[in-house]
Design a protein around this motif. Sequence first.
Motif, short mmCIF file in Angstrom:
data_model
loop_
_atom_site.label_atom_id
_atom_site.label_comp_id
_atom_site.label_asym_id
_atom_site.label_seq_id
_atom_site.Cartn_x
_atom_site.Cartn_y
_atom_site.Cartn_z
N ASN A 181 0.80 -1.23 0.00
CA ASN A 181 0.00 0.00 0.00
C ASN A 181 0.83 1.29 0.00
OD1 ASN A 181 -2.49 -1.42 0.04
ND2 ASN A 181 -2.23 -1.76 2.23
N GLN A 182 2.12 1.18 -0.23
CA GLN A 182 2.95 2.38 -0.37
C GLN A 182 2.75 2.96 -1.77
OE1 GLN A 182 5.42 3.83 2.07
NE2 GLN A 182 3.79 2.78 3.18
N LEU A 183 2.53 4.27 -1.85
CA LEU A 183 2.35 4.93 -3.14
C LEU A 183 3.71 5.40 -3.63
CD1 LEU A 183 0.70 6.08 -5.45
CD2 LEU A 183 0.14 8.04 -4.01
N ALA A 202 2.70 11.20 -2.74
CA ALA A 202 3.39 9.92 -2.85
C ALA A 202 4.29 9.68 -1.64
CB ALA A 202 4.23 9.88 -4.13
N VAL A 258 2.74 4.57 -9.57
CA VAL A 258 2.32 5.53 -10.60
C VAL A 258 3.51 5.82 -11.51
CG1 VAL A 258 1.51 7.87 -11.07
CG2 VAL A 258 0.56 6.59 -9.14
N LEU A 270 -0.22 13.80 -5.61
CA LEU A 270 -0.61 12.46 -5.19
C LEU A 270 -0.21 12.16 -3.74
CD1 LEU A 270 0.45 10.50 -8.40
CD2 LEU A 270 -1.89 10.88 -7.62
N ILE A 272 1.54 0.55 -4.56
CA ILE A 272 0.71 1.25 -5.55
C ILE A 272 1.67 2.11 -6.36
CG2 ILE A 272 -1.18 2.88 -5.88
CD1 ILE A 272 -2.09 2.07 -3.00
#
Length: 259
Positions: free
Chosen positions: A48-50, A132, A94, A130, A92
Motif C-alpha cells: 500500500n505504499q504509493l 506519494a 504511478v 498524489l 501502488i
Amino acid sequence: MYIRKPYFFAEKKTGILLPMFLFIILSYGVVANEYQPAEPVLSYSLANQLIVIDPGHGGFDPGAWRGELMEKNITLPISKKLQQHLSQAGAIVVMLREEDKDLAGEQFKGSLKERKRQDLKARVDEANRLKADLYISIHTNADPSPRWYGAQTFYNAHSEESKIMAECVQDELTRILGNTKRKAKPGSYYIIDKTEMPAVIVEVGFLSHPAEAKLLNDPAYQNKVAYAVFSGIVNYQASQMEPVDKSDKKIVTGSDIAK
C-alpha cells in the motif's frame, strides 16, 4: 465432467515430458534467483505504499545519447520492470510516463528550454499532488570521456530520509550489478529539490562507456538493474519500520488459556 489434462501430463508421455517440465521450472528458478538477496526480502513493507516512478526524459527530449542509443529509450523499459517488481510486492505504483512523450502537455507552445522546465515541473507537481510516499527517477549518465562507468544514486542533502534510501539503493546496485564502486551522493537537481517526499535519482550507468552502454541496452541487464533498485527500496522501507519491542510482549502459556 471431463477435464483435459495438460499436454505434459499425457499418460503415454509422462515419463519423458514431466521430468523435462520439472527441469525447465528448476532451471528458471536458478536463473531468477541468481541475484536475489541473501536474506529474506521484507517486501511486505511495500504494501500500500504509493511510489512514483519517473522514467527520465521522453518525447522531444532524448536525454543523453551515444550513436543510436538514447537515454529516454533506456530509462522507460527499466522503469517498467521496476514497476512490475514493486507492484508484485503490493505497492501502488504511478508511472509518470509509459510511452515516448514528455509531461509539458500537447498545448504547450514555449521554447524547448521552457518546455523542459514545464516538463520537470509537471513531474514534481504530480508526485506532490498524489502525496506519494517515495519518488524514484531513473536516468542514464554520460561524459565526454568514455572511461567513466558505474551506476550511482543521488539525493537531496537536506533530506535525511532521501539519503538513507539512496544509500540502500546504491548498496544493492553495487551488490547485484557487481560493476560499480560508486557511493550515493548528494546533488542539487530540480526534481529531488522540489518533491515533498523522500526522492532519489538513479543514474543506472554511462551511455558514454561502450561496454556499459551495450549492457544498458540488454533487456536482461535492464531487469537486473530494476531488481537492484527494487531491492534497495525494500531495504529502505524495512529500515523505516518500527522495531518490535519483545519485552512488551507477554508469552501466552497453556495455563493462561485455561484461566
